[in-house]
Design an enzyme around this catalytic site. Structure first.
Site, PDB file in Angstrom:
ATOM      1  N   TRP A 101       5.009   0.411   9.746  1.00 48.64           N
ATOM      2  CA  TRP A 101       5.918  -0.043   8.690  1.00 48.64           C
ATOM      3  C   TRP A 101       7.027   0.957   8.440  1.00 48.64           C
ATOM      4  CZ3 TRP A 101       6.114  -4.880   8.425  1.00 48.64           C
ATOM      5  CH2 TRP A 101       4.967  -5.663   8.571  1.00 48.64           C
ATOM      6  N   ASP A 170       7.503   2.336  -0.087  1.00 48.33           N
ATOM      7  CA  ASP A 170       7.014   0.999   0.245  1.00 48.33           C
ATOM      8  C   ASP A 170       5.547   0.899  -0.182  1.00 48.33           C
ATOM      9  OD1 ASP A 170       6.077  -1.327   1.354  1.00 48.33           O
ATOM     10  OD2 ASP A 170       6.794  -0.919   3.393  1.00 48.33           O
ATOM     11  N   LYS A 194      -0.028  -8.833  -0.596  1.00 45.82           N
ATOM     12  CA  LYS A 194      -1.163  -7.952  -0.357  1.00 45.82           C
ATOM     13  C   LYS A 194      -1.963  -7.759  -1.646  1.00 45.82           C
ATOM     14  CE  LYS A 194       0.829  -7.088   3.719  1.00 45.82           C
ATOM     15  NZ  LYS A 194       1.912  -6.261   4.210  1.00 45.82           N
TER      16      LYS A 194
HETATM   17  C1  LIG Z   1       3.055  -6.259   4.973  1.00 43.87           C
HETATM   18  C2  LIG Z   1       3.931  -5.070   4.852  1.00 43.87           C
HETATM   19  C3  LIG Z   1       5.326  -5.148   4.996  1.00 43.87           C
HETATM   20  C4  LIG Z   1       6.035  -6.437   5.365  1.00 43.87           C
HETATM   21  O1  LIG Z   1       5.971  -7.351   4.349  1.00 43.87           O
HETATM   22  P1  LIG Z   1       6.735  -8.753   4.459  1.00 43.87           P
HETATM   23  O2  LIG Z   1       6.626  -9.250   3.043  1.00 43.87           O
HETATM   24  O3  LIG Z   1       5.998  -9.579   5.435  1.00 43.87           O
HETATM   25  O4  LIG Z   1       8.133  -8.496   4.867  1.00 43.87           O
HETATM   26  C5  LIG Z   1       6.059  -4.002   4.828  1.00 43.87           C
HETATM   27  N1  LIG Z   1       5.486  -2.831   4.516  1.00 43.87           N
HETATM   28  C6  LIG Z   1       4.152  -2.711   4.379  1.00 43.87           C
HETATM   29  C7  LIG Z   1       3.566  -1.376   4.040  1.00 43.87           C
HETATM   30  C8  LIG Z   1       3.333  -3.821   4.538  1.00 43.87           C
HETATM   31  O5  LIG Z   1       2.006  -3.702   4.394  1.00 43.87           O
END
Ligand SMILES: *Cc1c(COP(=O)(O)O)cnc(C)c1O
Length: 358
Positions: A101, A170, A194
């Site tokens: 990521w 993030d 998530k």
């Molecule tokens: C799942 C995830 C993403 C991507 O998320 P989307 O909503 O599918 O764009 C980005 N960063 C992390 C840490 C993730 O777990």
């Protein structure tokens, strides 16, 4: 029957939240229609949206000089919105590379600026967070971006970096898992699917003074200030996902808030790592200090048994244990909505499977 769902995302939701959504589905609070059918400008919907924001502010103790935005485009769209909004005339941004990521965020940022990778664990196959005293930060950087929890590699920071430039993080797979000092950050973002609610929503928490200086040509929809000035209703927001996330925030409050969730989450993770460490059949390659509380990858001593493991787990109602397609192996995601009983059932299954196959 409901199964135990260890999916990394879209992930498990609290059962009581789903039941409440079901009860409110056809006739929301005697209004005679569902939340999905409401105008986002209606008093009823605005009340739902405002309550959700307030509950999130309460849960995370978000200071009043931060805006909370409920946007679309997922966490991935933030990879471009962040440089477009936060470079503010600067040419360089600092990024830490701890997994897939962060790597994606870096690749996107390179379209807008010079990316200074202050530290990377790539050569070590993303199994640890590079020690802070080895980081090569740039004093001229517009901000410092990192990924507190790498969802795929199962690597979690055990510290919040000290930074003279705005810290951008993030938090997609670990927001709301434990208390957090928001005031240390310039911007926090998290895809909802998530640890918040359904897919279709990304939550952005941003310090007000960072808004309003986008790079030339930034589309209106990618300007945080437009969304902040319009309470995330410049255009039609993802109304149902926002409402359902609000129900999750209320559920978290009823559980006792983030201190309580942290206690439960630590216990859940400890149980699973303990099984991985004590049963010789299983392994986890991540440095102990950086083992993720939320996403636990593990391997089998005999990888040829992976398909059997998944099939038998499935049959016992233990779903979505396959690792990410890029790394293989197994992975159990233990988000807030995954009950401790799910971890107990998984550990019992793992122990039994090892006995029969070890
Ligand atoms: C799942 C995830 C993403 C991507 O998320 P989307 O909503 O599918 O764009 C980005 N960063 C992390 C840490 C993730 O777990």
């Amino acid at each position: 029957m409901r199964v135990y769902n260890f999916c990394a995302g879209p992930a498990a939701l609290p059962e009581s939240v789903l039941v409440q959504a079901q009860q409110e589905m056809l006739d929301y609070h005697g209004k005679g229609l569902s939340v999905m059918e409401m105008s986002h400008r209606s008093a009823d919907y605005v009340a739902i949206a405002e309550q959700a924001e307030q509950d999130l502010r309460d849960l995370m103790n978000i200071p009043s000089n931060y805006k909370v935005l409920f946007l679309q485009g997922g966490a991935s769209q933030q990879f471009s919105m962040i440089p477009m909004n936060l470079l503010r005339g600067k040419a360089t941004a600092d990024y830490v590379n701890t997994g897939m990521w962060s790597d994606k965020a870096i690749k996107e940022a390179k379209k807008f600026c010079n990316v200074n990778v202050v530290a990377s664990d790539e050569a070590n196959h993303f199994r640890a967070v590079p020690a802070f005293d080895t980081w090569q930060t740039n004093a001229e950087a517009a901000y410092l971006h990192y990924t507190p929890n790498e969802t795929i590699h199962g690597v979690q920071f055990d510290f919040i970096p000290d930074s003279n430039v705005p810290l951008v993080a993030d938090y997609s797979s670990i927001i709301l898992a434990e208390p957090l000092d928001v005031s240390k950050f310039g911007l926090i973002y998290a895809g909802a699917q998530k640890n918040i609610g359904p897919a279709g929503l990304v939550v952005v928490i941003v310090r007000e003074d960072l808004l309003g200086d986008v790079i030339k040509g930034t589309p209106t929809m990618l300007d945080y200030k437009i969304h902040a000035d319009n309470a995330s209703m410049y255009n039609t927001p993802s109304t149902y996902a926002w409402y359902l996330s609000g129900l999750v925030f209320q559920w978290l409050k009823a559980q006792g808030g983030l201190e309580k969730m942290a206690e439960i989450n630590k216990r859940k993770a400890a149980k699973l790592y303990s099984a991985i460490d004590t049963i010789e059949f299983y392994g986890n390659p991540v440095a102990v200090a950086n083992r993720s509380m939320m996403n636990v990858p593990f391997t089998l001593a005999n990888p040829a048994l992976e398909k059997t493991f998944l099939k038998e787990a499935d049959a016992q109602g233990l779903l979505n244990l396959a690792g990410h397609r890029s790394v293989g192996g197994m992975r159990a995601s233990l988000y807030n909505a995954v009950p401790e009983a799910a971890v107990d059932a998984l550990v019992a299954f793992m122990s039994d499977f090892a006995k029969r196959n070890g």
